[in-house]
Design a protein around this motif. Structure first.
Motif, PDB file in Angstrom:
ATOM      1  N   GLU A 121      75.032 -44.476 -13.429  1.00 53.84           N
ATOM      2  CA  GLU A 121      74.508 -45.149 -14.622  1.00 53.84           C
ATOM      3  C   GLU A 121      73.158 -45.787 -14.301  1.00 53.84           C
ATOM      4  N   ALA A 122      72.210 -45.609 -15.218  1.00 54.17           N
ATOM      5  CA  ALA A 122      70.896 -46.217 -15.056  1.00 54.17           C
ATOM      6  C   ALA A 122      70.936 -47.681 -15.464  1.00 54.17           C
ATOM      7  N   GLY A 123      70.402 -48.544 -14.631  1.00 49.93           N
ATOM      8  CA  GLY A 123      70.329 -49.969 -14.925  1.00 49.93           C
ATOM      9  C   GLY A 123      69.097 -50.312 -15.731  1.00 49.93           C
ATOM     10  N   PRO A 124      68.879 -51.600 -16.001  1.00 50.79           N
ATOM     11  CA  PRO A 124      67.697 -52.032 -16.755  1.00 50.79           C
ATOM     12  C   PRO A 124      66.381 -51.604 -16.106  1.00 50.79           C
ATOM     13  N   ALA A 128      69.212 -45.032 -11.453  1.00 46.46           N
ATOM     14  CA  ALA A 128      70.616 -44.634 -11.579  1.00 46.46           C
ATOM     15  C   ALA A 128      71.365 -44.967 -10.301  1.00 46.46           C
ATOM     16  N   ARG A 129      72.490 -45.657 -10.457  1.00 48.60           N
ATOM     17  CA  ARG A 129      73.302 -46.066  -9.307  1.00 48.60           C
ATOM     18  C   ARG A 129      74.746 -45.608  -9.499  1.00 48.60           C
TER      19      ARG A 129
END
Length: 332
Positions: A121-124, A128-129
């Motif tokens: 999932e891509a954060g702010p 992507a982590r």
């Protein structure tokens, strides 16, 4: 005659939602995997708490192919029934950590192409982590194994449990280098619909609810590819229910996705949602004021028209606010 047949096909199972059809939801406690807490007197002696929602992973329910481990469900169901409470199962084939939730045999047999995939999932910051694991729902071979689990559960528990919740549809593969084989958003959406069809076919008496909250490959309302709307439409067509894992009326993203579609669902379509960790700590971005249990419950009634509301046990809210507020409501 055709109209009658259509009505029979989409009708809810006879034992599903019958007590919640008065315009207010039945209240359950979402104990997650803390199954022993069904013995808490604060739960057993509460007149407004109809039952418990308990989470079970695919991994623990089918440790080896076609060998099912349902003793834990049997034990909790017997206990709850003896105390006049009902049971909702949440079946987990997705995690949001390093926890593996699928059986080892899926990874060991090449027929299942690994059986499970890492989510990103891509954060702010746009990076992507790793965000956990999800069963290859888009893979027909993996899906066929999950359908066998659903059939086995229904064979023993259909009509004895109140219902089954299928885990949330929201997943992400935001790292282009980590997209699993065979996956596309379209294929994934079709796989989700197929799983829901199989669950509804297996459970003829107990409720079937899919947590259809978001779908990869789109972002409503601007980027609408029909994935989430299609899942909700399909649920209505086959007599399944819809819902989500978070009641967050202050969040624009939730309001434009699951909350909007649940509120807009046709009459007669079942809906259930969970008040999970962080929900009662959420604040109105305009005023900074935290949502109250009374406000959240009112939102669950109007506009959501929920049939079931599953309360998480996050403290201090559960003991100090949720349990006392529910006692002010008329007994079920």
């Amino acid at each position: 005659m055709l109209a009658l047949l259509a009505a029979l096909l989409v009708a809810l199972p006879p034992g599903c939602g019958t007590s919640a059809r008065d315009g207010t939801p039945d209240h359950y406690v979402f104990f997650r995997r803390d199954h022993a807490r069904v013995a808490d007197t604060s739960f057993l002696q509460h007149p407004q708490l109809v039952g418990a929602q308990l989470t079970y992973t695919w991994r623990e329910l089918e440790p080896t192919p076609d060998q099912y481990a349902f003793d834990g469900i049997r034990e909790r169901l017997t206990f709850l029934t003896a105390h006049g409470k009902r049971l909702f199962l949440q079946l987990q084939d997705v995690s949001f950590s390093e926890t593996m939730v699928t059986p080892d045999y899926l990874r060991a047999d090449t027929a299942y192409h690994g059986g499970i995939a890492r989510k990103y999932e891509a954060g702010p910051d746009g990076v992507a982590r790793f965000d956990g694991w999800v069963a290859r729902r888009w893979d027909p071979a993996v899906r066929a194994r999950y359908v066998r689990l659903l059939a086995a559960l229904a064979h023993e528990f259909d009509g004895r449990i109140e219902g089954v919740v299928l885990a949330e549809t929201s997943i992400g593969f935001d790292d282009p280098a980590q997209v699993p084989s065979g996956y596309t958003p379209d294929v994934y959406a079709a796989g989700v619909r197929d799983l829901l069809t199989a669950a509804r076919a297996a459970f003829q008496q107990s409720c079937v609810v899919l947590y259809a909250n978001f779908m990869p490959g789109e972002a409503l309302p601007d980027q609408d590819r029909g994935f989430l709307r299609g899942v909700h439409t399909h649920a209505a067509a086959i007599g399944a229910g819809v819902g989500g894992p978070d009641v967050l009326p202050y969040r624009p993203f939730q309001r434009s996705h699951s909350l909007a579609l649940i509120a807009q669902r046709p009459p007669g379509v079942l809906a259930a949602m969970a008040v999970q960790d962080g929900n009662l700590g959420d604040r109105d971005r305009r005023t900074g004021r935290r949502i109250t249990v009374a406000e959240l419950t009112a939102y669950a009634v109007t506009p959501l028209r929920l049939d079931y509301l599953f309360w998480g046990t996050e403290e201090p809210y559960f003991t100090a606010e949720v349990l006392p507020f529910l006692r002010t409501l008329p007994p079920r």
